[in-house]
Design a protein around this motif. Structure first.
Motif, PDB file in Angstrom:
ATOM      1  N   ALA A  74       0.848  -1.190   0.000  1.00 51.28           N
ATOM      2  CA  ALA A  74       0.000   0.000   0.000  1.00 51.28           C
ATOM      3  C   ALA A  74       0.884   1.240   0.000  1.00 51.28           C
ATOM      4  N   ASP A  75       0.376   2.311  -0.579  1.00 56.40           N
ATOM      5  CA  ASP A  75       1.122   3.572  -0.593  1.00 56.40           C
ATOM      6  C   ASP A  75       1.157   4.221   0.782  1.00 56.40           C
ATOM      7  N   SER A  76       0.131   3.924   1.597  1.00 54.94           N
ATOM      8  CA  SER A  76       0.055   4.523   2.931  1.00 54.94           C
ATOM      9  C   SER A  76      -0.827   3.656   3.823  1.00 54.94           C
ATOM     10  N   ASN A  77      -0.800   3.940   5.107  1.00 55.53           N
ATOM     11  CA  ASN A  77      -1.610   3.217   6.074  1.00 55.53           C
ATOM     12  C   ASN A  77      -2.956   3.920   6.250  1.00 55.53           C
ATOM     13  N   SER A  91      -8.474   3.682   2.650  1.00 55.92           N
ATOM     14  CA  SER A  91      -8.673   3.703   1.193  1.00 55.92           C
ATOM     15  C   SER A  91      -7.491   3.089   0.442  1.00 55.92           C
ATOM     16  N   ALA A  92      -6.266   3.371   0.885  1.00 53.20           N
ATOM     17  CA  ALA A  92      -5.090   2.803   0.210  1.00 53.20           C
ATOM     18  C   ALA A  92      -5.042   1.292   0.378  1.00 53.20           C
ATOM     19  N   ILE A  93      -5.346   0.812   1.572  1.00 55.11           N
ATOM     20  CA  ILE A  93      -5.332  -0.629   1.830  1.00 55.11           C
ATOM     21  C   ILE A  93      -6.459  -1.312   1.057  1.00 55.11           C
ATOM     22  N   ARG A  94      -7.637  -0.718   1.067  1.00 54.55           N
ATOM     23  CA  ARG A  94      -8.774  -1.273   0.327  1.00 54.55           C
ATOM     24  C   ARG A  94      -8.447  -1.398  -1.160  1.00 54.55           C
TER      25      ARG A  94
END
Length: 131
Positions: free
Chosen positions: A14-17, A20-23
């Motif tokens: 993922a780009d970030s924690n 939305s990024a994880i999804r």
């Protein structure tokens, strides 16, 4: 040869924690694995997700549970070991399922920054090499 129980491996970053990024990356990974291996949710034995300690905004299993037909699939999230120099923001998955595919026909998929973990199984060129 008939049906056998097989396992699929996959990973992404993922780009970030953020939720939305994880999804986004979990959905992308499961879509690719499902398409490549013709996954039928009724034939999935179980799914185990691992995440690095820097991923905690949402459980990957919670995202998978929202997929059509995945509400009855046994899902589990666990934290990956902390190893110095390992890949950050990494989510891995192990899917055990019933299939007529042979072991050689199973397509393991590594996306984004995780493609460097198993270059021979990389599908995507999205992302950059981790530092």
């Amino acid at each position: 040869m008939g049906w056998r129980v097989r396992a699929i491996r996959g990973a992404t970053t993922a780009d970030s924690n953020t939720e939305s990024a994880i999804r986004q990356v979990v959905t992308e990974l499961l879509d690719e694995l499902s398409t490549a291996n013709e996954l039928d949710p009724t034939e999935i034995v179980y799914v185990v997700f691992t995440a690095t300690p820097d991923i905690d905004a949402i459980f990957p299993a919670a995202i998978a549970r929202q997929r059509l037909g995945w509400d009855l699939v046994p899902l589990l999230d666990v934290q990956q070991m902390v190893v110095p120099g390992s890949l950050n923001h990494c989510i891995r998955v192990l899917i055990q399922f019933n299939t007529p595919l042979t072991q050689a026909e199973i397509q393991h998929i590594y996306l984004r920054g995780a493609r460097f973990l198993r270059p021979e199984w990389s599908l995507s060129t999205v992302g950059t090499r981790p530092q």
